[in-house]
Every structure is written in C-alpha cells, then in structure tokens.
Scaffold this motif. Sequence first.
Motif, mmCIF file in Angstrom:
data_model
loop_
_atom_site.group_PDB
_atom_site.id
_atom_site.type_symbol
_atom_site.label_atom_id
_atom_site.label_comp_id
_atom_site.label_asym_id
_atom_site.label_seq_id
_atom_site.Cartn_x
_atom_site.Cartn_y
_atom_site.Cartn_z
ATOM 1 N N ALA A 114 0.848 -1.193 0.000
ATOM 2 C CA ALA A 114 0.000 0.000 0.000
ATOM 3 C C ALA A 114 0.885 1.246 0.000
ATOM 4 O O ALA A 114 1.783 1.381 0.836
ATOM 5 C CB ALA A 114 -0.922 0.000 1.215
ATOM 6 N N LEU A 115 0.635 2.133 -0.946
ATOM 7 C CA LEU A 115 1.434 3.345 -1.086
ATOM 8 C C LEU A 115 0.527 4.568 -1.208
ATOM 9 O O LEU A 115 -0.646 4.455 -1.568
ATOM 10 C CB LEU A 115 2.323 3.264 -2.327
ATOM 11 N N LYS A 116 1.114 5.725 -0.928
ATOM 12 C CA LYS A 116 0.418 6.984 -1.173
ATOM 13 C C LYS A 116 0.762 7.475 -2.571
ATOM 14 O O LYS A 116 1.838 7.185 -3.089
ATOM 15 C CB LYS A 116 0.815 8.019 -0.133
ATOM 16 N N ASN A 117 -0.155 8.219 -3.162
ATOM 17 C CA ASN A 117 0.023 8.701 -4.525
ATOM 18 C C ASN A 117 1.346 9.457 -4.701
ATOM 19 O O ASN A 117 2.073 9.242 -5.670
ATOM 20 C CB ASN A 117 -1.157 9.608 -4.899
ATOM 21 N N GLU A 118 1.669 10.307 -3.748
ATOM 22 C CA GLU A 118 2.878 11.116 -3.888
ATOM 23 C C GLU A 118 4.167 10.297 -3.760
ATOM 24 O O GLU A 118 5.252 10.770 -4.124
ATOM 25 C CB GLU A 118 2.877 12.263 -2.861
ATOM 26 N N GLU A 119 4.062 9.079 -3.246
ATOM 27 C CA GLU A 119 5.246 8.225 -3.107
ATOM 28 C C GLU A 119 5.670 7.602 -4.431
ATOM 29 O O GLU A 119 6.807 7.165 -4.587
ATOM 30 C CB GLU A 119 4.981 7.111 -2.085
ATOM 31 N N VAL A 120 4.755 7.553 -5.380
ATOM 32 C CA VAL A 120 5.029 6.902 -6.669
ATOM 33 C C VAL A 120 5.390 7.956 -7.700
ATOM 34 O O VAL A 120 4.559 8.790 -8.077
ATOM 35 C CB VAL A 120 3.811 6.083 -7.146
ATOM 36 N N LYS A 121 6.641 7.927 -8.140
ATOM 37 C CA LYS A 121 7.112 8.921 -9.111
ATOM 38 C C LYS A 121 6.630 8.607 -10.528
ATOM 39 O O LYS A 121 6.427 9.506 -11.348
ATOM 40 C CB LYS A 121 8.647 8.996 -9.104
ATOM 41 N N GLY A 122 6.442 7.319 -10.818
ATOM 42 C CA GLY A 122 5.995 6.938 -12.155
ATOM 43 C C GLY A 122 5.734 5.449 -12.267
ATOM 44 O O GLY A 122 6.220 4.660 -11.450
ATOM 45 N N ILE A 123 4.925 5.075 -13.267
ATOM 46 C CA ILE A 123 4.603 3.675 -13.547
ATOM 47 C C ILE A 123 4.904 3.401 -15.008
ATOM 48 O O ILE A 123 4.559 4.197 -15.887
ATOM 49 C CB ILE A 123 3.104 3.376 -13.289
ATOM 50 N N PHE A 124 5.555 2.277 -15.285
ATOM 51 C CA PHE A 124 5.737 1.877 -16.673
ATOM 52 C C PHE A 124 5.676 0.360 -16.778
ATOM 53 O O PHE A 124 5.727 -0.351 -15.775
ATOM 54 C CB PHE A 124 7.057 2.421 -17.247
ATOM 55 N N GLY A 125 5.560 -0.130 -18.022
ATOM 56 C CA GLY A 125 5.439 -1.569 -18.262
ATOM 57 C C GLY A 125 4.042 -1.941 -18.694
ATOM 58 O O GLY A 125 3.236 -1.093 -19.087
ATOM 59 N N THR A 126 3.725 -3.233 -18.616
ATOM 60 C CA THR A 126 2.387 -3.733 -18.958
ATOM 61 C C THR A 126 1.917 -4.660 -17.852
ATOM 62 O O THR A 126 2.711 -5.082 -16.996
ATOM 63 C CB THR A 126 2.388 -4.508 -20.287
ATOM 64 N N ILE A 127 0.654 -4.984 -17.858
ATOM 65 C CA ILE A 127 0.093 -5.877 -16.857
ATOM 66 C C ILE A 127 0.945 -7.153 -16.742
ATOM 67 O O ILE A 127 1.341 -7.738 -17.738
ATOM 68 C CB ILE A 127 -1.373 -6.222 -17.181
ATOM 69 N N GLY A 128 1.263 -7.520 -15.516
ATOM 70 C CA GLY A 128 2.130 -8.680 -15.292
ATOM 71 C C GLY A 128 3.601 -8.334 -15.260
ATOM 72 O O GLY A 128 4.409 -9.114 -14.755
ATOM 73 N N GLU A 129 3.959 -7.158 -15.781
ATOM 74 C CA GLU A 129 5.352 -6.706 -15.804
ATOM 75 C C GLU A 129 5.433 -5.211 -15.531
ATOM 76 O O GLU A 129 6.151 -4.472 -16.194
ATOM 77 C CB GLU A 129 5.998 -7.011 -17.158
ATOM 78 N N LEU A 130 4.706 -4.757 -14.529
ATOM 79 C CA LEU A 130 4.699 -3.344 -14.191
ATOM 80 C C LEU A 130 5.854 -3.012 -13.238
ATOM 81 O O LEU A 130 6.340 -3.877 -12.502
ATOM 82 C CB LEU A 130 3.372 -2.962 -13.536
ATOM 83 N N CYS A 131 6.248 -1.752 -13.287
ATOM 84 C CA CYS A 131 7.315 -1.291 -12.414
ATOM 85 C C CYS A 131 6.953 0.088 -11.865
ATOM 86 O O CYS A 131 6.585 0.990 -12.631
ATOM 87 C CB CYS A 131 8.645 -1.229 -13.161
ATOM 88 N N ALA A 132 7.047 0.231 -10.555
ATOM 89 C CA ALA A 132 6.774 1.513 -9.904
ATOM 90 C C ALA A 132 8.098 2.142 -9.493
ATOM 91 O O ALA A 132 8.916 1.507 -8.821
ATOM 92 C CB ALA A 132 5.881 1.308 -8.693
ATOM 93 N N ILE A 133 8.284 3.384 -9.919
ATOM 94 C CA ILE A 133 9.490 4.120 -9.530
ATOM 95 C C ILE A 133 9.181 4.909 -8.261
ATOM 96 O O ILE A 133 8.336 5.810 -8.269
ATOM 97 C CB ILE A 133 9.935 5.068 -10.660
ATOM 98 N N ILE A 134 9.866 4.547 -7.196
ATOM 99 C CA ILE A 134 9.637 5.204 -5.915
ATOM 100 C C ILE A 134 10.653 6.324 -5.690
ATOM 101 O O ILE A 134 10.339 7.389 -5.188
ATOM 102 C CB ILE A 134 9.712 4.180 -4.753
ATOM 103 N N SER A 135 11.879 6.057 -6.115
ATOM 104 C CA SER A 135 12.947 7.059 -6.033
ATOM 105 C C SER A 135 14.018 6.675 -7.039
ATOM 106 O O SER A 135 13.877 5.693 -7.781
ATOM 107 C CB SER A 135 13.533 7.112 -4.613
ATOM 108 N N ASP A 136 15.109 7.434 -7.069
ATOM 109 C CA ASP A 136 16.199 7.115 -7.988
ATOM 110 C C ASP A 136 16.814 5.755 -7.682
ATOM 111 O O ASP A 136 17.392 5.114 -8.553
ATOM 112 C CB ASP A 136 17.295 8.190 -7.903
ATOM 113 N N GLU A 137 16.654 5.298 -6.469
ATOM 114 C CA GLU A 137 17.280 4.045 -6.047
ATOM 115 C C GLU A 137 16.299 2.906 -5.851
ATOM 116 O O GLU A 137 16.685 1.748 -5.795
ATOM 117 C CB GLU A 137 18.058 4.274 -4.741
ATOM 118 N N ILE A 138 15.005 3.219 -5.746
ATOM 119 C CA ILE A 138 14.019 2.174 -5.423
ATOM 120 C C ILE A 138 13.001 2.006 -6.548
ATOM 121 O O ILE A 138 12.346 2.962 -6.953
ATOM 122 C CB ILE A 138 13.279 2.506 -4.102
ATOM 123 N N GLU A 139 12.901 0.771 -7.037
ATOM 124 C CA GLU A 139 11.884 0.390 -8.017
ATOM 125 C C GLU A 139 11.197 -0.875 -7.523
ATOM 126 O O GLU A 139 11.844 -1.767 -6.963
ATOM 127 C CB GLU A 139 12.492 0.151 -9.394
#
Length: 545
Positions: A114-139
């Motif tokens: 569970a995350l807050k909206n502001e914690e997620v810098k960006g989302i990329f990929g497709t269903i089953g292979e999504l990646c959330a960018i949390i910071s420069d060091e955390i995905e």
Amino acid sequence: MKEFVFIKNKDLIPLPDEIEIWETNKDIEVLISNDKKQKSSIYAPEINFYLRNSQDDALEKAKNILKLYQIRNHIYDFGLDFEENKPIQKRIILIDLEEELANFLKKNDFKVIALKNEEVKGIFGTIGELCAIISDEIEIDFDILIFNHQCLRKDFSRQSGCYDMQNFKNKEALLEFLNSIIPNYTYKNYFSYDLNICQYHSRRSEHCAKCVEICPATAILKDDENKNLIFSQIDCLECGSCISICPSGSLDSTHLPRNSFFEICNFFKKNKILLISEKIPLENLNLELPKNTLPLIIKDGWLTPMHFLALLQSSGANIVFFTQTLSQGNYETIELLNTFFERKFNKKAIFIANEELNTHLKQQEFLEDLYFEFHNNTLSTRENFSKRMQKLIQNDDFGSLKSGDWIRYGKIEINTQTCTLCLSCVGACNVGALIADHKENALKFNASLCTTCGYCEMSCAEKDTLKLTRSGMEFNPKFFEYQTMAKDELFACIECGKEFATKKAVQKIAELMKPKFKEDQNKIKTLYCCAECKAKVMIEAIKQG
C-alpha cells in the motif's frame, strides 16, 4: 461443434434448416447462439433484437435470421484477432486506498503493497510486468495496480494492469475480477500494421505518427531515433481511434479485416443498415424496426471514410448509427460524408442515434444512384474511397470541405520553371498520390490519395519548387483524377542519340558541373551522354591523353 443454435423463446418463427432450434440451454459448446446463457463462442444479441422488433413478414424474417448467423460466422472465420495469454502473479500495489482492502486481499493470498500517490514517481510496463518508480534508487516490480479514482494521473490511466477502484462495486467484486485474470491474462490482437505504406516508418524526418498522438493508452509508441512505431497489443483499449484516422490505411482491424469487411457488405445489398455499437445492450431494447432494415453489430471507433461509404453504397440507403460515443476519426468522417450527401442528395448520409433512434429509423430511405457494387481489396483504403467518391460525383461539382484535425486532404503546387522531374517526390510518396508517367514524361498528382504528410515537399531537391497545402477535399471530378503537374521532353545522348533523361535535368546538372570541369571538353561532353557513352568518351580521352 454445433454452428447455428437458436434457443427457443416467445418470438420464435419457423427457421431455415441450417439453424438448430433447442428448447433450452445445454451444456454443449456451440459456435453462435441467440441466448447469453448458452455456452457459445459467439453470443449474437442482434438475432433476438431483430426477431422481436422487425416489421418484416415471417418469410423475410427467417431469411434474415439466417443471414445474421452467417454474418457472425463469416467474421469469426476470417478474423485475425487471435487470442494471446500472459502469466499474471498476485503482486498488487494499492494507491491511496484503505487498509481494510489491503488486509482483505492478503487474506486471499495476494502480496500487497500500500502506497500513497505522492510516493510513486511513475509507472511503466504492462500488466504482469509493471514497475513503480519510488525514487532514484528504489523500483518495485509488480503485476496489478489498484488506485483511488481521485488520483488523476495519466501513467495510471494509460497503462494496462492499472484499475480504478471506483469501477468495482465492492472489494468482493474486485476479488472476483482479479481471480478472472490470474494466473492467465487473456487478450486479443486488435489491429494489424503494414509498414510499407506507413507515413512514419523509417523516414528521414517525422511526417505522421497520428496514431501515437490519438492513442489513449500505450498501445502505440514511437522510436524517434529510428523512426519506427512500437506496438503493444496487450495495452490496447480497442477504441479503434488509430485505425479511423490512419491516413494511409497501414492500420486495419483484425476483428474485421478489409477483405472480410467487403464480404460483410454483400449481406446488406439493398437493405437498410442499423449500425449498432457492440457496447449497446439490446436485450431489452424494443422499437419498430422498419421493413428491409438489418442490424450490424460493430466494434466502436475504427471505421474509416472508406468503410462508411462502402456500407452506404452496398445498402443504397443512408445509415443509422446507434452509439453512445464517437471516436474523433468517426466524427470527422461522418461530417465529411454528411456534408457531401446533403449537397448531392439533400439528405444525411449517417444519422447518429441515441435517444431519437425511432425517429432516425423512420428517416432512412433508399437514395437514387447511391447503390454501387465495388469491392477491390487490391486497392488501398484511400484508393477505394476515391473510386467510390468518383462514382457519386460523376461530372458535377459540389464545392469543398476544409480538412479537420485528423481526416486530412490537400493539394500540391509545382513550379514548372524549376522542376527538373528528378522524381524525388515520387520516390518519397508511398501512397501513389504522386506518380511518374513515363509515356508522357510527366509528373502527375492525385489529390484524393494524398495524405498531406509533406514528405514530398521535404524530399524535393529544388528550392521553392514543390509546395503542399492542407486545404481539404474538393467534391469535383478533377480532385479524384491524376493531374499533370510538370512535363518535359527527353534529352537525346549527343553520341548515340538514345533518350536517357529530361532536358531540364540534363541542363541542371550541366550548369552545376561545368564550372568544376573548367576547360576539360571531354568531361563536359560526358554531361550530355547516356551512361554507356559517358564511359566510352572517358576511356577514349584516357587513350588520347
């Protein structure tokens, strides 16, 4: 497998032998059924809809019911929308949603973050292979994202595998949905692509990529460095917008490819067409369906000007389109056709119906000289549309219509004083709007085939010689025919007399090269020779030298 099965209801009439009538549903897989509860590959609600509402007599109804089964069968047989599967795990991210939902999913064996909206810098990929960018060091790698509807973010709404919790009645409904797509997510290939006539592919500069611009998801992206389109069928929302505005016809529907579509048109010969979006529920829709009117269920958004006009001319009557939404391409297409039809027939081509469906059905009528039996799958989408418009225009002039933002037409102007007929523009045009007529030594242009991409203008070797104007469509015969834009005589080799290039081209090259050759008469002489004689002249000069 049983093909055509009709589950008995109160509207039943005697049906052709090709249709098997069952008293009730059976636990047997069939191809096409009129009943949603029957296990079938295709549920065809238009069958009951037509039978319940049509004013045709019983004999005509029986024939048309068979026709409706055959239409569905043909679409199934010739469709290229093959099913694909992708493995999905139970890794979920929740955005700005209550802890109760997280605990509920965890109890059902989901791995939840569970995350807050502001914690997620960006989302990329497709269903089953999504990646959330949390910071420069955390995905974080995950499979599915569920978000609060107040999170107004494009990267959520555009990616496959991202779902708005507001679309689910409650957490149990969400769980039911998740279990339906895990562990195997099923999707279909919705569109096909012909790179040979694409206005973006492998060109030196960008001249189109309108499909990328209009795509509401990430199903079509572009590689600007290599000028290639990148497709992701799993991300496609099946809105059809890309197909409807593709200027060259390089994108086509896999559900109803062009060759299959032409065959479907034949089923509606001399019948009025009620075009219905597949999203419209027909089960409880009651109205007076006039005689000689048949329903055609269609996926939303993808029909091009050629498709609409083919339906109109196959039917011979104007069309009622029952839909709740129009793609931008469909909107401009209908405006174009309605403008022309109102000038030629004093009637609309296409009625957009929602609340006034009964009214528009009564307005449908067969129009004199509209019917035209013409289906040529060897011609491009624009060529087909051009031929059809020619048939309607004949020798008349119905004015013009400015281009919209998506459906574009235009004309070119050529300065005949500076054009050398080098044909760089012809080589740049991959839709046949510009051609070289070798019999007449002429450059010809057909405005009805031009997509106004501008690649010819960019490729022209001579400064201020070719100018493209995105003006719109002219409803007169010349607009749909090849017009001579520039012409020249051929130059004969001064040695052997063989004609090998236009006079202007030879003179242009000679003007450029003479100063560089200075007083070398042999080199200057080669400027006026064909390739074979050019070599002979130089060899002879070497021997003498």
